[in-house]
Design a protein around this motif. Sequence first.
Motif, short mmCIF file in Angstrom:
data_model
loop_
_atom_site.label_atom_id
_atom_site.label_comp_id
_atom_site.label_asym_id
_atom_site.label_seq_id
_atom_site.Cartn_x
_atom_site.Cartn_y
_atom_site.Cartn_z
N ARG A 1 0.98 3.48 -3.21
CA ARG A 1 0.07 4.54 -2.78
C ARG A 1 -1.39 4.10 -2.87
O ARG A 1 -2.25 4.81 -3.39
CB ARG A 1 0.31 5.81 -3.57
N ARG B 1 0.83 -1.21 0.00
CA ARG B 1 0.00 0.00 0.00
C ARG B 1 0.86 1.25 0.00
O ARG B 1 0.56 2.22 -0.70
CB ARG B 1 -0.94 -0.01 1.21
N ARG B 2 1.95 1.24 0.77
CA ARG B 2 2.84 2.40 0.83
C ARG B 2 3.54 2.60 -0.53
O ARG B 2 3.55 3.70 -1.07
CB ARG B 2 3.87 2.21 1.94
#
Length: 108
Positions: free
Chosen positions: A103, A99-100
């Motif tokens: 994004r 997810r990081r």
Amino acid sequence: TGNAAALSEYLALGCYIGITGWLCDHRRGAGLRALVPEIPVDRLLVETDAPFLRPQNAPAGADGRRNEPALLPYVIQKLAQCLGEDPERIAERTARNARRLFRLPVPS
């Protein structure tokens, strides 16, 4: 599937490291299994080589040797074993990393 020097270079560049079903190959994955503890957990991802490289620890499927994302838990299982961690914890951490990196929104 590289070596320790390549891993160090990728980490120095800030890269994330994606682990595939190669980790689960009893013979060919030994080098990768040895390097896994050197990968910072905040840079660790799991991925498929779909439709190739089905994890060897996955049960035989009706579709033969085809790999697919549904088999990622078997990669996570082997990864957790290499790290001496709980598979659910590894799944949570690698999902957070994805997810990081990409994004992606945090699920509600």
